[in-house]
Scaffold this motif. Structure first.
Motif, PDB file in Angstrom:
ATOM      1  N   PRO A   1      31.509  21.503  54.266  1.00 60.08           N
ATOM      2  CA  PRO A   1      32.827  21.673  54.885  1.00 60.08           C
ATOM      3  C   PRO A   1      33.947  21.775  53.852  1.00 60.08           C
ATOM      4  O   PRO A   1      33.868  21.193  52.771  1.00 60.08           O
ATOM      5  N   GLY A   2      34.986  22.529  54.225  1.00 64.14           N
ATOM      6  CA  GLY A   2      36.219  22.561  53.458  1.00 64.14           C
ATOM      7  C   GLY A   2      37.269  21.717  54.151  1.00 64.14           C
ATOM      8  O   GLY A   2      36.966  20.943  55.074  1.00 64.14           O
ATOM      9  N   ALA A   3      38.524  21.894  53.758  1.00 62.68           N
ATOM     10  CA  ALA A   3      39.603  21.077  54.315  1.00 62.68           C
ATOM     11  C   ALA A   3      39.772  21.305  55.819  1.00 62.68           C
ATOM     12  O   ALA A   3      39.927  20.359  56.594  1.00 62.68           O
ATOM     13  N   ASP A   4      39.756  22.570  56.252  1.00 60.96           N
ATOM     14  CA  ASP A   4      39.936  22.863  57.681  1.00 60.96           C
ATOM     15  C   ASP A   4      38.763  22.334  58.505  1.00 60.96           C
ATOM     16  O   ASP A   4      38.949  21.810  59.610  1.00 60.96           O
TER      17      ASP A   4
ATOM     18  N   PRO B   1      32.184  23.717  61.619  1.00 62.19           N
ATOM     19  CA  PRO B   1      31.941  24.498  60.399  1.00 62.19           C
ATOM     20  C   PRO B   1      32.598  25.873  60.439  1.00 62.19           C
ATOM     21  O   PRO B   1      32.721  26.487  61.505  1.00 62.19           O
ATOM     22  N   PHE B   2      33.026  26.336  59.290  1.00 62.61           N
ATOM     23  CA  PHE B   2      33.541  27.696  59.101  1.00 62.61           C
ATOM     24  C   PHE B   2      34.685  28.033  60.067  1.00 62.61           C
ATOM     25  O   PHE B   2      34.588  28.941  60.890  1.00 62.61           O
ATOM     26  N   VAL B   3      35.776  27.271  59.943  1.00 59.72           N
ATOM     27  CA  VAL B   3      36.971  27.563  60.751  1.00 59.72           C
ATOM     28  C   VAL B   3      38.166  27.938  59.884  1.00 59.72           C
ATOM     29  O   VAL B   3      39.201  28.342  60.403  1.00 59.72           O
ATOM     30  N   GLY B   4      38.042  27.815  58.560  1.00 54.22           N
ATOM     31  CA  GLY B   4      39.121  28.208  57.665  1.00 54.22           C
ATOM     32  C   GLY B   4      39.089  29.707  57.400  1.00 54.22           C
ATOM     33  O   GLY B   4      38.533  30.490  58.180  1.00 54.22           O
ATOM     34  N   ARG B   5      39.670  30.136  56.296  1.00 55.21           N
ATOM     35  CA  ARG B   5      39.718  31.567  55.969  1.00 55.21           C
ATOM     36  C   ARG B   5      38.315  32.141  55.816  1.00 55.21           C
ATOM     37  O   ARG B   5      38.036  33.247  56.286  1.00 55.21           O
ATOM     38  N   ALA B   6      37.431  31.393  55.143  1.00 58.09           N
ATOM     39  CA  ALA B   6      36.055  31.869  54.984  1.00 58.09           C
ATOM     40  C   ALA B   6      35.362  31.956  56.341  1.00 58.09           C
ATOM     41  O   ALA B   6      34.583  32.878  56.600  1.00 58.09           O
ATOM     42  N   GLY B   7      35.654  31.016  57.213  1.00 57.62           N
ATOM     43  CA  GLY B   7      35.057  31.036  58.543  1.00 57.62           C
ATOM     44  C   GLY B   7      35.554  32.198  59.387  1.00 57.62           C
ATOM     45  O   GLY B   7      34.784  32.812  60.144  1.00 57.62           O
TER      46      GLY B   7
ATOM     47  N   LYS C   1      28.367  37.703  69.733  1.00 59.96           N
ATOM     48  CA  LYS C   1      29.579  36.981  69.360  1.00 59.96           C
ATOM     49  C   LYS C   1      29.206  35.781  68.495  1.00 59.96           C
ATOM     50  O   LYS C   1      28.055  35.356  68.458  1.00 59.96           O
ATOM     51  N   ARG C   2      30.211  35.238  67.830  1.00 60.60           N
ATOM     52  CA  ARG C   2      29.965  34.063  66.975  1.00 60.60           C
ATOM     53  C   ARG C   2      29.326  32.937  67.772  1.00 60.60           C
ATOM     54  O   ARG C   2      28.434  32.249  67.274  1.00 60.60           O
ATOM     55  N   ALA C   3      29.753  32.736  68.999  1.00 54.49           N
ATOM     56  CA  ALA C   3      29.222  31.644  69.813  1.00 54.49           C
ATOM     57  C   ALA C   3      27.742  31.814  70.127  1.00 54.49           C
ATOM     58  O   ALA C   3      27.087  30.857  70.553  1.00 54.49           O
ATOM     59  N   ASP C   4      27.201  33.002  69.907  1.00 57.90           N
ATOM     60  CA  ASP C   4      25.789  33.264  70.216  1.00 57.90           C
ATOM     61  C   ASP C   4      24.851  32.846  69.085  1.00 57.90           C
ATOM     62  O   ASP C   4      23.632  32.844  69.273  1.00 57.90           O
ATOM     63  N   VAL C   5      25.397  32.538  67.911  1.00 56.19           N
ATOM     64  CA  VAL C   5      24.567  32.112  66.785  1.00 56.19           C
ATOM     65  C   VAL C   5      24.832  30.629  66.534  1.00 56.19           C
ATOM     66  O   VAL C   5      25.719  30.028  67.138  1.00 56.19           O
ATOM     67  N   TYR C   6      24.069  30.045  65.629  1.00 54.44           N
ATOM     68  CA  TYR C   6      24.298  28.645  65.259  1.00 54.44           C
ATOM     69  C   TYR C   6      24.690  28.599  63.790  1.00 54.44           C
ATOM     70  O   TYR C   6      24.105  29.304  62.959  1.00 54.44           O
ATOM     71  N   ILE C   7      25.696  27.770  63.478  1.00 56.76           N
ATOM     72  CA  ILE C   7      26.225  27.685  62.122  1.00 56.76           C
ATOM     73  C   ILE C   7      26.262  26.224  61.691  1.00 56.76           C
ATOM     74  O   ILE C   7      26.741  25.353  62.432  1.00 56.76           O
ATOM     75  N   CYS C   8      25.756  25.953  60.487  1.00 53.51           N
ATOM     76  CA  CYS C   8      25.796  24.594  59.947  1.00 53.51           C
ATOM     77  C   CYS C   8      25.860  24.663  58.423  1.00 53.51           C
ATOM     78  O   CYS C   8      25.909  25.754  57.843  1.00 53.51           O
ATOM     79  N   ASN C   9      25.833  23.512  57.784  1.00 53.03           N
ATOM     80  CA  ASN C   9      25.944  23.441  56.328  1.00 53.03           C
ATOM     81  C   ASN C   9      24.851  22.566  55.739  1.00 53.03           C
ATOM     82  O   ASN C   9      24.227  21.759  56.443  1.00 53.03           O
TER      83      ASN C   9
ATOM     84  N   TYR D   1      26.023  36.555  50.118  1.00 51.42           N
ATOM     85  CA  TYR D   1      27.174  35.896  49.520  1.00 51.42           C
ATOM     86  C   TYR D   1      27.890  34.995  50.526  1.00 51.42           C
ATOM     87  O   TYR D   1      27.964  35.298  51.716  1.00 51.42           O
ATOM     88  N   HIS D   2      28.441  33.902  50.017  1.00 49.48           N
ATOM     89  CA  HIS D   2      29.271  33.026  50.850  1.00 49.48           C
ATOM     90  C   HIS D   2      30.587  33.738  51.139  1.00 49.48           C
ATOM     91  O   HIS D   2      31.148  34.403  50.260  1.00 49.48           O
ATOM     92  N   PRO D   3      31.106  33.637  52.365  1.00 44.01           N
ATOM     93  CA  PRO D   3      32.363  34.320  52.684  1.00 44.01           C
ATOM     94  C   PRO D   3      33.521  33.959  51.764  1.00 44.01           C
ATOM     95  O   PRO D   3      34.387  34.800  51.506  1.00 44.01           O
ATOM     96  N   SER D   4      33.554  32.717  51.262  1.00 44.39           N
ATOM     97  CA  SER D   4      34.651  32.341  50.361  1.00 44.39           C
ATOM     98  C   SER D   4      34.614  33.159  49.072  1.00 44.39           C
ATOM     99  O   SER D   4      35.651  33.476  48.490  1.00 44.39           O
TER     100      SER D   4
END
Length: 252
Positions: free
Chosen positions: A106-109, A116-122, A141-149, A222-225
């Motif tokens: 996780p980042g600050a946001d 997970p992934f709600v900031g600029r990279a998200g 859509k994004r809600a159709d996949v699962y995202i974690c760290n 690549y990571h979005p960031s």
């Protein structure tokens, strides 16, 4: 193994509930005469046979669920990352998804919202998922996949997670992926790739081709960031190509 490595390993087992260790005293070596082939006696006919091999316990508890994993994490204090944490970022999306994205941490946001992934990279990841799928004619859509760290708590100053932090949190990532059982996993960045594949190679060497995590196909990109940096235009094109491969593999 250095004293610091030993200390960290003992703390890891302590967090798992193991409070005692035993040191076995080595027995003196026995000198056994070697028999030649003609002297070796066959086993007796009445010796019991093992009909079924002994099964080792699974790393994933029986009837495991994402809710149970989250409950087991609890208000986690297993590693130093808990000290600066605001919220644990467990994961987000469809628990039955055929596709899972795994990032670094996780980042600050994300720390503020617990998602997970709600900031600029998200936001860029969302655009990549929804924009690429729309262009490829895949209703997703994004809600159709699962995202974690890999780690669930924000590292200080967004630094790369330390190996012991990844090892401690890795047990929960292992269980998450084992419960979801996706058709494919997409590792975002080198930290996620190293956590899931166990090697030292970077993204540029691993990306664009399929790997395996516990027999589940895995693609590294690549990571979005990293893609947000203005000098990485070529990496953006490569990341979109990687994502197209993943989407068509999973949803075609």
């Amino acid at each position: 193994m250095s004293p610091e490595d030993l200390r960290q390993r003992l703390e890891f087992y302590r967090d798992l509930g193991i409070t005692q260790i035993y040191r076995r005293t080595p027995a003196p070596p026995e000198v056994t005469p070697v028999k030649v082939a003609a002297e070796i006696e066959p086993p007796p006919a009445d010796m019991p046979r093992i009909e079924h091999p002994i099964e080792l316990p699974s790393l994933v508890p029986a009837d495991d669920t994402l809710a149970k994993i989250s409950a087991d994490i609890g208000d986690c204090t297993r590693c130093r990352l808990c000290k600066g944490r605001n919220k644990i970022v467990f994961g987000d999306g469809d628990a039955n998804s055929r596709l899972v994205f795994v990032g670094e941490g996780p980042g600050a946001d994300e720390d503020a919202q617990g998602i997970p992934f709600v900031g600029r990279a998200g936001q860029l990841l969302t655009q990549m998922i929804e924009g690429t799928s729309a262009k490829e004619g895949i209703p997703l859509k994004r809600a159709d996949v699962y995202i974690c760290n890999v780690v669930k708590c924000r590292p200080p100053e967004n630094r790369t997670p330390e190996p012991d932090e990844m090892e401690i949190c890795g047990q929960f990532l292992f269980r998450q992926l084992s419960v979801i059982k996706p058709k494919a996993v997409c590792a975002l960045g080198s930290t996620a790739a190293k956590a899931l594949l166990g090697g030292r190679d970077g993204v540029t060497k691993l990306r664009g081709k399929w790997h395996k995590w516990n027999d589940i196909p895995l693609m590294v990109t690549y990571h979005p960031s990293y893609l947000l940096r203005p000098y990485n235009q070529n990496a953006k094109k490569e990341a979109w190509e990687d994502l197209k491969k993943v989407l068509h593999f999973v949803y075609d």
